[in-house]
Write a protein that holds these residues in place. Structure first.
Motif, PDB file in Angstrom:
ATOM      1  N   ALA A  66      -5.844   3.520  20.750  1.00 44.23           N
ATOM      2  CA  ALA A  66      -5.675   3.130  19.349  1.00 44.23           C
ATOM      3  C   ALA A  66      -5.069   4.271  18.568  1.00 44.23           C
ATOM      4  CB  ALA A  66      -7.023   2.745  18.745  1.00 44.23           C
ATOM      5  N   VAL A  67      -4.464   3.932  17.445  1.00 44.32           N
ATOM      6  CA  VAL A  67      -3.994   4.971  16.528  1.00 44.32           C
ATOM      7  C   VAL A  67      -4.324   4.519  15.105  1.00 44.32           C
ATOM      8  CG1 VAL A  67      -1.653   3.992  16.652  1.00 44.32           C
ATOM      9  CG2 VAL A  67      -1.984   6.250  15.684  1.00 44.32           C
ATOM     10  N   GLU A  68      -4.835   5.466  14.355  1.00 48.36           N
ATOM     11  CA  GLU A  68      -5.205   5.234  12.950  1.00 48.36           C
ATOM     12  C   GLU A  68      -4.386   6.230  12.146  1.00 48.36           C
ATOM     13  OE1 GLU A  68      -9.078   6.775  12.136  1.00 48.36           O
ATOM     14  OE2 GLU A  68      -9.372   5.572  10.340  1.00 48.36           O
ATOM     15  N   HIS A  69      -3.699   5.769  11.122  1.00 49.60           N
ATOM     16  CA  HIS A  69      -2.835   6.706  10.413  1.00 49.60           C
ATOM     17  C   HIS A  69      -2.872   6.446   8.912  1.00 49.60           C
ATOM     18  CE1 HIS A  69       0.210   9.836  11.067  1.00 49.60           C
ATOM     19  NE2 HIS A  69       0.730   9.407   9.939  1.00 49.60           N
ATOM     20  N   THR A  70      -2.848   7.528   8.154  1.00 47.80           N
ATOM     21  CA  THR A  70      -2.754   7.438   6.701  1.00 47.80           C
ATOM     22  C   THR A  70      -1.495   8.157   6.267  1.00 47.80           C
ATOM     23  OG1 THR A  70      -5.166   7.426   6.566  1.00 47.80           O
ATOM     24  CG2 THR A  70      -3.960   7.887   4.527  1.00 47.80           C
ATOM     25  N   PHE A  71      -0.509   7.384   5.805  1.00 48.22           N
ATOM     26  CA  PHE A  71       0.753   7.992   5.388  1.00 48.22           C
ATOM     27  C   PHE A  71       0.652   8.567   3.974  1.00 48.22           C
ATOM     28  CE2 PHE A  71       2.060   5.042   8.710  1.00 48.22           C
ATOM     29  CZ  PHE A  71       2.899   5.846   9.462  1.00 48.22           C
ATOM     30  N   VAL A  72      -0.104   7.871   3.135  1.00 49.04           N
ATOM     31  CA  VAL A  72      -0.252   8.315   1.740  1.00 49.04           C
ATOM     32  C   VAL A  72      -1.471   9.239   1.723  1.00 49.04           C
ATOM     33  CG1 VAL A  72      -0.463   7.549  -0.647  1.00 49.04           C
ATOM     34  CG2 VAL A  72       0.746   6.125   1.013  1.00 49.04           C
ATOM     35  N   LYS A  73      -1.197  10.522   1.730  1.00 50.51           N
ATOM     36  CA  LYS A  73      -2.210  11.503   2.109  1.00 50.51           C
ATOM     37  C   LYS A  73      -3.457  11.520   1.231  1.00 50.51           C
ATOM     38  CE  LYS A  73      -0.174  12.723   5.788  1.00 50.51           C
ATOM     39  NZ  LYS A  73      -0.640  12.051   7.022  1.00 50.51           N
ATOM     40  N   LYS A  74      -3.291  11.325  -0.060  1.00 46.54           N
ATOM     41  CA  LYS A  74      -4.429  11.380  -0.985  1.00 46.54           C
ATOM     42  C   LYS A  74      -5.517  10.355  -0.660  1.00 46.54           C
ATOM     43  CE  LYS A  74      -1.993   8.157  -3.924  1.00 46.54           C
ATOM     44  NZ  LYS A  74      -1.252   7.814  -5.116  1.00 46.54           N
TER      45      LYS A  74
ATOM     46  N   GLY B  84       0.782  -1.230   0.000  1.00 48.99           N
ATOM     47  CA  GLY B  84       0.000   0.000   0.000  1.00 48.99           C
ATOM     48  C   GLY B  84       0.813   1.280   0.000  1.00 48.99           C
ATOM     49  N   GLY B  85       2.029   1.244  -0.512  1.00 47.00           N
ATOM     50  CA  GLY B  85       2.843   2.455  -0.556  1.00 47.00           C
ATOM     51  C   GLY B  85       2.303   3.462  -1.567  1.00 47.00           C
ATOM     52  N   PRO B  86       3.012   4.589  -1.715  1.00 47.54           N
ATOM     53  CA  PRO B  86       2.521   5.668  -2.589  1.00 47.54           C
ATOM     54  C   PRO B  86       2.353   5.231  -4.042  1.00 47.54           C
ATOM     55  CG  PRO B  86       4.643   6.255  -1.523  1.00 47.54           C
ATOM     56  CD  PRO B  86       4.237   4.939  -0.986  1.00 47.54           C
ATOM     57  N   LYS B  87       3.069   4.184  -4.454  1.00 44.25           N
ATOM     58  CA  LYS B  87       3.001   3.779  -5.864  1.00 44.25           C
ATOM     59  C   LYS B  87       1.923   2.727  -6.144  1.00 44.25           C
ATOM     60  CE  LYS B  87       7.883   4.745  -6.525  1.00 44.25           C
ATOM     61  NZ  LYS B  87       9.228   4.140  -6.556  1.00 44.25           N
ATOM     62  N   ALA B  88       1.179   2.324  -5.117  1.00 48.14           N
ATOM     63  CA  ALA B  88       0.169   1.286  -5.319  1.00 48.14           C
ATOM     64  C   ALA B  88      -0.885   1.755  -6.315  1.00 48.14           C
ATOM     65  CB  ALA B  88      -0.484   0.933  -3.984  1.00 48.14           C
ATOM     66  N   GLY B  89      -1.336   0.868  -7.194  1.00 55.12           N
ATOM     67  CA  GLY B  89      -2.352   1.210  -8.172  1.00 55.12           C
ATOM     68  C   GLY B  89      -3.716   1.401  -7.519  1.00 55.12           C
TER      69      GLY B  89
ATOM     70  N   ASP C 234      -7.439   4.430   5.982  1.00 55.66           N
ATOM     71  CA  ASP C 234      -6.223   4.280   6.774  1.00 55.66           C
ATOM     72  C   ASP C 234      -5.212   3.366   6.102  1.00 55.66           C
ATOM     73  OD1 ASP C 234      -6.394   1.334   8.001  1.00 55.66           O
ATOM     74  OD2 ASP C 234      -8.413   2.169   7.910  1.00 55.66           O
ATOM     75  N   ASP C 235      -3.916   3.623   6.347  1.00 59.31           N
ATOM     76  CA  ASP C 235      -2.846   2.692   5.956  1.00 59.31           C
ATOM     77  C   ASP C 235      -2.531   1.733   7.087  1.00 59.31           C
ATOM     78  OD1 ASP C 235      -2.379   3.829   3.415  1.00 59.31           O
ATOM     79  OD2 ASP C 235      -1.150   5.392   4.313  1.00 59.31           O
ATOM     80  N   CYS C 236      -2.815   2.172   8.316  1.00 56.59           N
ATOM     81  CA  CYS C 236      -2.560   1.315   9.467  1.00 56.59           C
ATOM     82  C   CYS C 236      -3.476   1.690  10.623  1.00 56.59           C
ATOM     83  CB  CYS C 236      -1.096   1.409   9.921  1.00 56.59           C
ATOM     84  SG  CYS C 236      -0.676   2.967  10.703  1.00 56.59           S
ATOM     85  N   VAL C 237      -3.838   0.693  11.390  1.00 59.46           N
ATOM     86  CA  VAL C 237      -4.532   0.919  12.667  1.00 59.46           C
ATOM     87  C   VAL C 237      -3.925  -0.042  13.685  1.00 59.46           C
ATOM     88  CG1 VAL C 237      -6.695   0.708  13.954  1.00 59.46           C
ATOM     89  CG2 VAL C 237      -6.699   1.730  11.672  1.00 59.46           C
TER      90      VAL C 237
END
Lengths: 373, 373, 373, 373
Positions: free
Chosen positions: C214-222, C169-174, C226-229
């Motif tokens: 808990a923490v919910e985070h989205t690294f790939v802003k667009k 799920g990195g920034p380059k994921a389709g 979430d990317d992780c919880v």
């Protein structure tokens, strides 16, 4: 003429023994510019002291640690006592003009830690140095991890997961000051999470800013301290971090482990295989990507190793202490340690994170670490 | 009054350093009934000797090892020199009435080994003891393996596979006496297969009787010794055994490993994870059978460990030497070592197997070991 | 005469393919009392349907899933569509009197999940069964873990740590519906934490009662999800539990892993080595304690394995689905599955935990799960 | 119009089932240009045949395999019978103009193998192809290893060590044709060493030229075949190679493993972790060198994987057969297989090595393989 520095050791139990060995072996294996001189050892139990002193090469011994303050032969005091004594002993020695190397955690209570950091700041202005024995920084695999992160092997760090699991704290465990709130301050938290937080901050190179939530639990009811503390936090740069310390995790003996995931790669370390660092290089050709198991034993290539044995001849637990002794001697000789040494100020920041985790567990709420003085 | 035994060390390189450390640490960690007294160190390079002696606590030094023979302060001579000197030095010291502890392999040539065994037999009648530094027997995981085999964990052994793989011997390796036929006798064979054969004989508790076939190969052509020797053999009880020693096996640094398969279970050990012994218990309930990864670090339970650190605090390479020093001191005090110590007679049997393997490789035929004198 | 049950499949992408394969292989390998009859497949993309149907042996196909409701040949509807369609399709089919097997998570939103549980409860009174494809329960190693916990191998459970880490799920994921909030509901949380919570509840056999933080985070802003919880929770019996789901954890591909520590022993499983279960038996003789690596491939001993290959011939990802298909057929034939099958009610409890974790992350406070309707 | 090829299968036990599954799954997962058409299955046990045929989708069945020779619907005959039938059946089918895919080893005796190779050579001139089911070549990790060797990842190979260890052959094992000399030809040797020799030749890309020595042993005395055979050999290029096959190695279930050490790097594979290939890159920066554990599951990057599941979703034993079926269909359609397919000529070379090892064991002498006709 050989330069030496007089070392006083306070404590003669597990940590006293580990430190005494370090002051002896560092001279034999590191040939330091300034050698350690085991000057005096202090401890409450006078009966055991003569044998301890002889065994580990200390010239003198005393059952009154306060005598060290005025001892002109002593330049560095090594505090290896239970947590409740760290502040009193360290502050007294700093005020007497000694350098101080204190066992971790910095203190059993946040108030003690704050006082120690203040005393260290004051002493620093007079040229006195402080050190904290977060010995795992100097396991070669960990020092290599630090270097690889600095070189950019991970890119931006996104996740840190750290665990320090032991299993000796079940219902049948014998009495120990480590189970007494007055002496230890806390249980697994101060003992083990202290290492984890130090390691995470050291490797990532950022401060933790927020504790999202925590749980503190005591399974063995009679006990005054926690058996486990888990917490979730975030680093200043946004990386998530999870911490778990337990003394009742069957199957783990001294499982001090950390993993970092970054945008370019990942690293992981687990002390029970202390000679190994695992690296995932996400920039390698995709068909060859995987975790590389690096046996961190190559002289001339891996940190600290050239002082020990040929390639593949692995090191053990006490080598981290010897390596730290070498770096303390380097620092006292005005040289640069192999990897950064934590001082009281640095260890105080670790202690603030621990305090934040406890507050979070007790209040059932997130805690902003900058709110903790 | 403290009893001590005067030790003379011959050699100051890799092995000299490992042995010197052992004689120092054994006193600190084992509190032996008879302590080692580092009396004198001998080596050719006189310039390095004073620093070596001071560093490792030897009272005196000499560049003429023969002086030791008449030194009344010396009871035990520790031979840590290249293979071609073992026979001359050991025999001289035995004849002078000293106990001798010799580095492995017993000798570089079979003739030397035979002479040493004869000298040891003679000296034994006068109460003199011999020891060979097959240090890996005293890695706690290996000592535990020995104990488990004795307790019947494997039943009848059917297969042994042993490898000792290193990778430092490629074309770019620097000069070393280990590459010279005159000094080393052989290459990987005497250096590494010696350990394997000792370990296999020690663990199985039987003699090898037949070499089925062997291959000896030198990839780096300029070299006077082998880079690798592999051979197949059978134990007296019928178990098959395979041995492979190499210095050009990329990916292996000090991979000294052995596995035993028996009718009831199996065991395996690999030095690069030296704190681990793996046990397969074929008598466990089938649904739960598998390899159990034992972290051999429990004081009071696992051999040697109670002298070191708490559970899970792993040991390193040099601890095998310290453990052996402790057992040598026990033996000299008339006590029983933790696990059997190899003497020259025992090491001679190992040497006979090595000789048989070389004959087999060179003649392209099976070799019955009882045919070798 | 052979008994069969008509199956309709909705969906033809990754999960459609995995389910279609399961309905085919279950007949070949399990010889079930009631065989699956691949009756009809429905999906939006009509162009791909004929080939899909022929390939996987479906007799008919339709681009309108609603037609299935009235299809007399269909008894079981298998919903393998994106999360936003689960409720509408499952409820319609239950109301039409079909049994329903729905892909996990039960739904993208808690409201949908609640409606589905209600519909299932209603249908249950009319004899209709529901199933959710938490396929990992039926990996043999996991099913064995379940059995061992039931047999008391762990005693009282004190810690659970669960992680499901991926890295695609990195920034380059389709583009994917899995990144769209409307379709997926959430990101890593619903996709991966759903599996973890199901597995933890299944193995421990208790409900989670409290989310500590808990923490919910989205690294790939667009991104809309979430990317992780990560979250911390407690079981009713007091065990602590940590959960981490991420799609940006480099070095992990499909690392679905769980460890349980109990007072008597521990268990751990990681999907990337899906044929292995590790067991730590704290009641074994101390000298032999360690993690036993069980290769869960013994026919007649380990769950499901006797339908597949001889010992040591490992299984892969899709076998969990085939095993689940076999258990669904058993359940529909009135027999007992090898290990419990989750129905909508059970999956709704998992969904409640996920909802509690999200609330905790967003409010920065602990959440009592019984407060969530 | 779809092109298909009619397949006849002879055999319905373990291998019959594995092959039947392969012919079915290959169509579903590979969408081959020429699809397999399961035309007819033959076996001695007529009672089991109808169910087998229906289950695996064969149109017809016969208890007389000779009928296949004249069957115009059959183009490819798949021989999955015990070793003593391979020659008769394969040769008859080749003479009848069929392509033949034969289970390994090529034959139970060297004479049979020679006859089969001759028949294949003759048939080849008439355009008929032969294949041998050395299925492990097509485990993705092995196919990747082959590719990496071709790309030069190892440089010149210096060592190969191969083991195939099982444990089902103890004294309590039930009756099986695999224990009968008449039917199997040999025991572990033909069954397991055949795989090892094929794998070693395939990966190294050279022929073995010399057997240095060997041991053949039967522990369970009543048995007509060996329980284990070990041998040492050399490749044409000088690499040493060791082989060990055993059915009485407790702790190993299907441990088919190989390691190659080259001047630039090393590779290793063990089937019990079949989705993993380990690579040591000796050209990487020294500080980062180590064994990289590649999870060989990346579609579009790793061989065969794109036909199966997303990254990290591991494969099992039977996938090697399906992958081989796909390559056989490719070859029959005039296309190139993903990695080379062994034909009878190739398998005959493997058989010559096996024969040489037996001679060496029996004569107690080295055997030059070119001396064996």
């Amino acid at each position: 003429v050989e330069r030496t520095i007089g070392v006083a050791l306070i404590g003669q139990k597990f940590m006293g023994r580990a430190h005494a060995n370090a002051w002896g072996q560092v001279n034999r294996f590191f040939e330091p510019a300034v050698r350690a001189r085991a000057e005096i050892v202090a401890a409450r139990d006078a009966r055991a002291l003569p044998a301890f002193a002889r065994n580990w090469g200390f010239r003198r011994w005393t059952s009154d640690w306060r005598e060290i303050a005025d001892d002109p032969e002593v330049e560095l005091v090594d505090v290896a006592t239970p947590n409740d004594l760290h502040a009193e002993q360290s502050i007294a020695m700093l005020e007497a003009g000694k350098h101080v190397a204190c066992e971790k955690p910095l203190a059993g209570t946040f108030a003690d830690a704050r006082a120690m950091a203040a005393a260290a700041a004051k002493a620093k202005r007079r040229g006195r140095k402080t050190f904290v024995w977060f010995n795992y920084r100097r396991v070669p695999a960990v020092a290599l991890a630090w270097r690889l992160v600095r070189e950019g092997a991970l890119g931006r760090v996104v996740h840190v997961r750290a665990r320090y699991l032991q299993s000796w704290g079940g219902p049948k465990a014998g009495a120990s000051w480590r189970f007494e709130r007055d002496r230890a301050g806390s249980g697994a938290h101060g003992d083990l999470n202290a290492h984890l937080v130090d390691l995470a901050r050291f490797l990532v190179g950022e401060e933790l800013v927020l504790v999202h939530g925590a749980v503190e639990h005591t399974f063995v009811k009679k006990r005054g301290v926690d058996d486990c503390v888990l917490f979730l936090a975030s680093f200043a740069g946004g990386a998530t971090a999870s911490f778990e310390a337990s003394r009742v995790a069957q199957g783990h003996w001294n499982d001090h482990a950390i993993e970092l995931n970054g945008e370019k790669g990942s690293l992981r370390f687990a002390f029970e295989e202390m000679n190994v660092l695992e690296l995932f290089d996400g920039t390698a050709p995709k068909a060859k990507q995987g975790w590389t198991r690096i046996l961190v034993t190559s002289p001339g290539v891996h940190p600290y190793v050239d002082r020990w044995w040929p390639e593949g001849h692995v090191l053990g637990y006490e080598h981290g202490f010897v390596n730290q002794a070498a770096d303390v001697l380097r620092a006292l000789a005005g040289r640069k340690p192999e990897v950064p040494l934590p001082d009281f100020e640095d260890a105080f920041r670790t202690q603030r994170v621990l305090e934040g985790a406890l507050l979070s567990a007790r209040e059932g709420a997130a805690v902003k670490l900058s709110d903790i003085g």
